[in-house]
Write a protein that holds these residues in place. Structure first.
Motif, short mmCIF file in Angstrom:
data_model
loop_
_atom_site.label_atom_id
_atom_site.label_comp_id
_atom_site.label_asym_id
_atom_site.label_seq_id
_atom_site.Cartn_x
_atom_site.Cartn_y
_atom_site.Cartn_z
N LEU A 141 -7.44 -6.38 9.48
CA LEU A 141 -6.63 -5.34 10.11
C LEU A 141 -5.26 -5.88 10.50
N TYR A 142 -5.24 -7.08 11.06
CA TYR A 142 -3.95 -7.67 11.45
C TYR A 142 -3.10 -7.97 10.21
N SER A 143 -3.74 -8.38 9.14
CA SER A 143 -3.01 -8.62 7.88
C SER A 143 -2.38 -7.33 7.37
N LEU A 144 -3.11 -6.25 7.49
CA LEU A 144 -2.58 -4.94 7.11
C LEU A 144 -1.32 -4.62 7.93
N LEU A 145 -1.37 -4.87 9.22
CA LEU A 145 -0.22 -4.61 10.08
C LEU A 145 0.97 -5.52 9.72
N MET A 146 0.68 -6.77 9.39
CA MET A 146 1.76 -7.67 9.00
C MET A 146 2.38 -7.22 7.67
N GLY A 147 1.57 -6.74 6.76
CA GLY A 147 2.09 -6.20 5.51
C GLY A 147 2.99 -5.01 5.76
N TYR A 148 2.55 -4.13 6.64
CA TYR A 148 3.39 -2.98 7.00
C TYR A 148 4.72 -3.46 7.59
N HIS A 149 4.65 -4.41 8.48
CA HIS A 149 5.85 -4.94 9.14
C HIS A 149 6.83 -5.47 8.09
N TYR A 150 6.33 -6.24 7.17
CA TYR A 150 7.15 -6.84 6.12
C TYR A 150 7.81 -5.74 5.27
N TYR A 151 7.02 -4.79 4.81
CA TYR A 151 7.56 -3.72 3.97
C TYR A 151 8.54 -2.84 4.73
#
Length: 186
Positions: A141-151
């Protein structure tokens, strides 16, 4: 300022200029740049709790709570011009020993512990199967949020919100569809 530029760029002088206060007045209050940085992170942590965690915990345990958590995190990060201050500060201070890194480490451990607790409450609500590896779920879940942040922040991709929503649906479907989980599955 810390979200938009960096935590390191916020100094006694830059804060004095931004607030039209004297450098000596700012210094008298904080005593050091490190104390200023920790105060900024403490403020951000309190704001994060108020804007992300507390409203999430008002939602019934289960998948709706996870979705609320993600939506609250996204809304909170979007309010900050540079995105999540903890993401940027973690990059800046990951290899720098000291009180700022110690605070960040403690705050991030509390955040991932909250993600694990939300996973466990979702399992207790029978919306995720027994045996779900909540450590792995928190990571995913945190990885998903970091991916969103990056994009969203770096790439300024207009589709980042849609990608995040699809990724969350896929993640939840994956976890819901397994009857037994163990950490070797991933």
């Amino acid at each position: 300022m810390a979200s938009q530029s960096s935590l390191e760029s916020v100094t006694i002088g830059s804060l004095a200029k931004a607030t039209n206060m004297s450098k000596s007045g700012i210094f008298a209050h904080f005593q050091s740049k490190e104390n200023l940085q920790i105060a900024i992170l403490e403020f951000a942590a309190t704001d994060f709790i108020d804007q992300v965690l507390l409203p999430t915990l008002k939602i019934k345990a289960g998948i709706p709570r996870i979705k609320a958590l993600v939506n609250n995190w996204v809304a909170w990060a979007q309010r900050l011009k540079g995105g999540c201050i903890f993401v940027t500060a973690s990059t800046e201070f990951s290899e720098r020993p000291g009180k700022v890194r110690d605070f960040l480490l403690s705050q991030q451990k509390s955040w991932t512990a909250a993600l694990r607790k939300i996973c466990r409450s979702t399992t207790r609500a029978n919306e995720l199967p027994e045996g779900v590896d909540c450590d792995q779920f928190a990571f995913d879940l945190y990885s998903l949020l970091m991916g969103y942040h990056y994009y969203s922040i770096l790439l300024r991709d207009d589709e980042s919100k849609q990608y995040q929503e699809k990724a969350l649906t896929r993640l939840l479907n994956t976890y819901q569809s397994h009857q037994e989980f163990n950490s070797d599955d991933y």
